[in-house]
Design a protein around this motif. Structure first.
Motif, short mmCIF file in Angstrom:
data_model
loop_
_atom_site.label_atom_id
_atom_site.label_comp_id
_atom_site.label_asym_id
_atom_site.label_seq_id
_atom_site.Cartn_x
_atom_site.Cartn_y
_atom_site.Cartn_z
N LEU A 38 -8.78 -3.73 -4.20
CA LEU A 38 -9.46 -5.02 -4.32
C LEU A 38 -9.67 -5.40 -5.78
N ARG A 39 -10.01 -4.44 -6.62
CA ARG A 39 -10.17 -4.73 -8.05
C ARG A 39 -8.85 -5.19 -8.66
N GLN A 40 -7.76 -4.55 -8.27
CA GLN A 40 -6.45 -4.95 -8.78
C GLN A 40 -6.10 -6.36 -8.33
N GLU A 41 -6.31 -6.65 -7.07
CA GLU A 41 -6.01 -7.98 -6.54
C GLU A 41 -6.87 -9.05 -7.23
N VAL B 143 -14.74 8.34 2.72
CA VAL B 143 -14.95 8.16 1.29
C VAL B 143 -13.62 7.88 0.57
N PRO B 144 -12.56 8.65 0.80
CA PRO B 144 -11.29 8.33 0.14
C PRO B 144 -10.74 6.97 0.54
N LEU B 145 -10.90 6.60 1.79
CA LEU B 145 -10.42 5.31 2.25
C LEU B 145 -11.14 4.17 1.53
N ILE B 146 -12.43 4.25 1.41
CA ILE B 146 -13.21 3.22 0.72
C ILE B 146 -12.86 3.19 -0.77
N ALA B 147 -12.61 4.35 -1.37
CA ALA B 147 -12.22 4.40 -2.79
C ALA B 147 -10.90 3.66 -3.01
N VAL B 148 -9.94 3.85 -2.13
CA VAL B 148 -8.65 3.17 -2.26
C VAL B 148 -8.82 1.68 -2.05
N VAL B 149 -9.59 1.29 -1.06
CA VAL B 149 -9.82 -0.13 -0.80
C VAL B 149 -10.47 -0.78 -2.02
N ASN B 150 -11.46 -0.13 -2.61
CA ASN B 150 -12.13 -0.68 -3.80
C ASN B 150 -11.16 -0.85 -4.96
N LYS B 151 -10.31 0.15 -5.20
CA LYS B 151 -9.35 0.06 -6.31
C LYS B 151 -8.35 -1.06 -6.08
N ARG C 267 0.82 -1.22 0.00
CA ARG C 267 0.00 0.00 0.00
C ARG C 267 0.85 1.26 0.00
N ALA C 268 1.99 1.23 0.67
CA ALA C 268 2.84 2.41 0.73
C ALA C 268 3.44 2.75 -0.63
N GLU C 269 3.63 1.75 -1.49
CA GLU C 269 4.24 1.97 -2.79
C GLU C 269 3.23 2.25 -3.89
N SER C 270 1.97 2.02 -3.63
CA SER C 270 0.95 2.16 -4.65
C SER C 270 0.65 3.63 -4.93
N ALA C 271 0.78 4.02 -6.17
CA ALA C 271 0.47 5.41 -6.55
C ALA C 271 -1.01 5.71 -6.33
N ILE C 272 -1.84 4.71 -6.53
CA ILE C 272 -3.28 4.88 -6.31
C ILE C 272 -3.55 5.19 -4.85
N ALA C 273 -2.91 4.43 -3.98
CA ALA C 273 -3.13 4.61 -2.55
C ALA C 273 -2.64 5.96 -2.07
N GLN C 274 -1.69 6.55 -2.75
CA GLN C 274 -1.16 7.85 -2.35
C GLN C 274 -1.94 9.00 -2.96
N ALA C 275 -2.35 8.88 -4.20
CA ALA C 275 -2.97 10.00 -4.91
C ALA C 275 -4.47 10.13 -4.67
#
Length: 58
Positions: free
Chosen positions: A36-39, A26-34, A4-12
């Protein structure tokens, strides 16, 4: 597994959504959803995670 620390999605994404005035969950759930989709895609297609992956659009 995606770090998560290296993910650009998780940071931006959280900063972008907070700047637009969203509630903090809302931002936390957005990152979790993205993430999860990647995984899911990595597991579904049985491929290694590539942090430099660029989709090819037709």
């Amino acid at each position: 597994m995606i770090n998560r620390a290296e993910s650009a999605i998780a940071q931006a994404t959280p900063q972008l959504l907070v700047n637009t005035g969203k509630v903090t969950n809302v931002p936390l759930i957005a990152v979790v959803n993205k993430l999860l989709r990647q995984e899911y895609a990595v597991v579904k297609f049985d491929e290694d995670y590539d942090p430099n992956y660029q989709p090819i659009y037709a």
